[in-house]
Scaffold this active site. Structure first.
Site, PDB file in Angstrom:
ATOM      1  N   GLY A  71       0.808  -1.213   0.000  1.00  0.00           N
ATOM      2  CA  GLY A  71       0.000   0.000   0.000  1.00  0.00           C
ATOM      3  C   GLY A  71       0.840   1.261   0.000  1.00  0.00           C
ATOM      4  CB  THR A  72       3.914   2.196   1.857  1.00  0.00           C
ATOM      5  OG1 THR A  72       3.323   1.840   3.109  1.00  0.00           O
ATOM      6  CG2 THR A  72       4.778   3.419   2.035  1.00  0.00           C
ATOM      7  CG  ASN A 151      -5.106   2.910   9.427  1.00  0.00           C
ATOM      8  OD1 ASN A 151      -5.381   4.011   8.955  1.00  0.00           O
ATOM      9  ND2 ASN A 151      -4.040   2.715  10.176  1.00  0.00           N
ATOM     10  CD  GLN A 179      -7.051  -1.391   7.296  1.00  0.00           C
ATOM     11  OE1 GLN A 179      -7.766  -2.369   7.522  1.00  0.00           O
ATOM     12  NE2 GLN A 179      -5.818  -1.319   7.754  1.00  0.00           N
ATOM     13  CG  HIS A 201      -0.018  -6.951   4.905  1.00  0.00           C
ATOM     14  ND1 HIS A 201      -0.011  -6.463   6.190  1.00  0.00           N
ATOM     15  CD2 HIS A 201       0.169  -5.881   4.105  1.00  0.00           C
ATOM     16  CE1 HIS A 201       0.201  -5.145   6.154  1.00  0.00           C
ATOM     17  NE2 HIS A 201       0.320  -4.778   4.895  1.00  0.00           N
ATOM     18  CB  THR A 237      12.975  -9.412 -10.484  1.00  0.00           C
ATOM     19  OG1 THR A 237      14.066  -9.181 -11.369  1.00  0.00           O
ATOM     20  CG2 THR A 237      12.448 -10.825 -10.669  1.00  0.00           C
ATOM     21  CB  CYS A 327       3.552   3.056  12.058  1.00  0.00           C
ATOM     22  SG  CYS A 327       2.566   2.644  10.651  1.00  0.00           S
TER      23      CYS A 327
HETATM   24  C1  LIG Z   1      -4.938   2.504   5.478  1.00  0.00           C
HETATM   25  C2  LIG Z   1      -3.581   1.987   5.196  1.00  0.00           C
HETATM   26  N1  LIG Z   1      -2.864   2.534   4.207  1.00  0.00           N
HETATM   27  C3  LIG Z   1      -1.636   2.092   3.907  1.00  0.00           C
HETATM   28  C4  LIG Z   1      -1.058   1.053   4.603  1.00  0.00           C
HETATM   29  C5  LIG Z   1       0.323   0.618   4.218  1.00  0.00           C
HETATM   30  O1  LIG Z   1       0.289  -0.572   3.522  1.00  0.00           O
HETATM   31  P1  LIG Z   1       1.604  -1.481   3.400  1.00  0.00           P
HETATM   32  O2  LIG Z   1       1.944  -1.924   4.784  1.00  0.00           O
HETATM   33  O3  LIG Z   1       1.205  -2.605   2.506  1.00  0.00           O
HETATM   34  O4  LIG Z   1       2.665  -0.655   2.782  1.00  0.00           O
HETATM   35  C6  LIG Z   1      -1.772   0.458   5.656  1.00  0.00           C
HETATM   36  C7  LIG Z   1      -1.251  -0.657   6.464  1.00  0.00           C
HETATM   37  O5  LIG Z   1      -0.221  -0.742   6.980  1.00  0.00           O
HETATM   38  C8  LIG Z   1      -3.062   0.942   5.963  1.00  0.00           C
HETATM   39  O6  LIG Z   1      -3.781   0.420   6.957  1.00  0.00           O
END
Ligand SMILES: Cc1ncc(COP(=O)(O)O)c(C=O)c1O
Length: 374
Positions: A71-72, A151, A179, A201, A237, A327
């Site tokens: 997601g990041t 989240n 989410q 995940h 890759t 985090c």
């Molecule tokens: C709302 C939200 N955005 C972004 C992320 C980041 O995703 P990732 O850990 O796959 O980079 C998370 C989870 O950690 C999340 O809950």
């Protein structure tokens, strides 16, 4: 000691069926997807079939789905591209976004991009009237980046309404749907959004793999430079077995959506009711009984010497919950979301988040422990 895992918004356990689908790609099907001989072609086919499956489920074109590391990376790519390639000079976001978004927009702001935060209503929802005012008052093209489900408190954004508003003002719309992908049906062909994101995940898939949906009418340049993977859009890759696992997890989540969402929501509501019955002074953060993600329950307990130690003591008793996003460890002082929606410093917020594997008996155990610990 048996552990109870009530932190499924942070991450979920890998479904054994997903693992089974991934295993051959960790062993005999190991070819580099860019290689032209049979090993490579086999891997390429796995990736392209996964892309087709994901696209079909989200009602998008396969060409609109890009696999990322999660997601990041997906949000970083979308936000930076909107500024770099799509003419956006003003970012509109909210103070309760995930740090993947918040830190990205703050970084761009430090480089000179205008940044506005939309007002929040008392229940933590985005004030759509204020969003309209911000869009109307913007002299330059805006990027609106607002998450679909928060989240920490679970509030759900009306993505259709925001998308329609963005269309009216020719703004680019990115929504962090980490989410909600794998938790709700999506119909992207009929949703006015330019970018959405997903992370395997969060719905019993593997970690380190996600998607970025880029609407076909939007053309951006790559975020990561290198080889020609992901149609020149995301070099490196591919995370082959991760991608296979992402698609399998999404297929399973979609097939069992009704049954699992009902089970999880029932558990969440049961826990809310039990907390109210047994823990004096408990309150809930966010719009629990309204537009809310069915996996998340965010409760506040009156601040006392005991409740300040709650997460630590839950952990000692084998119960996993969190004070905010993964985090931010420990107490709610670390949660920018709780701080943004409440001015009451005399409470301790705990997020409980559930999955298909949780049971009512686990809720009962946690409630009994909380009665002792609070
Ligand atoms: C709302 C939200 N955005 C972004 C992320 C980041 O995703 P990732 O850990 O796959 O980079 C998370 C989870 O950690 C999340 O809950």
């Amino acid at each position: 000691m048996e552990r109870i895992y009530f932190d499924n918004a942070a991450t979920t356990s890998l479904d054994p069926v997903v693992l089974e689908a991934m295993l051959p790609y960790m062993t005999e099907k190991f070819g580099n997807p860019s290689s032209i001989y049979s090993y490579g072609r086999e891997s390429r086919l796995g990736i392209e079939n996964a892309r087709k499956s994901v696209a079909k489920i989200l009602n998008a074109h396969p060409g609109e789905i890009f696999f990322t590391s999660g997601g990041t990376e997906a949000s970083n790519t979308a936000i930076n591209a909107a500024i770099r390639d799509l003419g956006c000079k003003h970012i509109i976001s909210s103070p309760i976004e995930h740090h993947a978004t918040l830190h990205s927009v703050e970084h761009l702001h430090h480089q000179g991009v205008t940044l506005s935060f939309v007002k929040l209503l008392p229940d933590g929802h985005v004030d759509l009237e204020n969003l309209r005012e911000l869009l109307a008052g913007s002299k330059e093209r805006s990027l609106v980046t607002l998450m679909h489900a928060n989240n920490e408190i679970g509030n759900l954004l009306d993505i259709q309404a925001v998308g329609t508003l963005c269309k009216e003002f020719d703004a680019i719309f990115h929504s962090d749907t980490v989410q909600t992908v794998g938790h709700y049906p999506f119909d992207l062909r009929n949703t006015p959004v330019h970018f959405i994101t997903g992370a395997g995940h969060k719905f019993h898939g593997p970690k380190g793999v996600g998607i970025l949906y880029i609407n076909e009418n939007v053309k951006i340049t790559p975020f990561i430079q290198g080889g020609s993977q992901e149609r020149n859009m995301r070099a490196g890759t591919e995370n082959l077995y991760g991608i296979i696992g992402f698609a399998k997890a999404l297929e399973l989540a979609t097939a069992h959506h009704e049954e699992h969402s009902k089970h999880i929501n029932d558990l969440r509501m049961y826990m809310a009711e039990q907390l109210q019955q047994h823990i004096p002074g408990v309150t809930f953060n966010g719009d629990l009984y309204g537009r809310s993600l069915y996996t998340v329950l965010n409760a506040s307990f009156p601040k006392t010497e005991k409740s300040e130690m709650i997460l630590f003591n839950l952990d000692i008793n084998g119960i996993c919950a969190s004070g905010g996003s993964a985090c931010t460890s420990g107490a709610n002082a670390g949660s920018h979301v709780i701080r943004a929606i409440t001015s009451n410093p005399n409470q301790i917020a705990v997020r409980f988040s559930f999955s298909k594997y949780n049971t009512k008996a686990e809720v009962d155990t946690v409630i009994a422990k909380l009665k002792e610990l609070i």
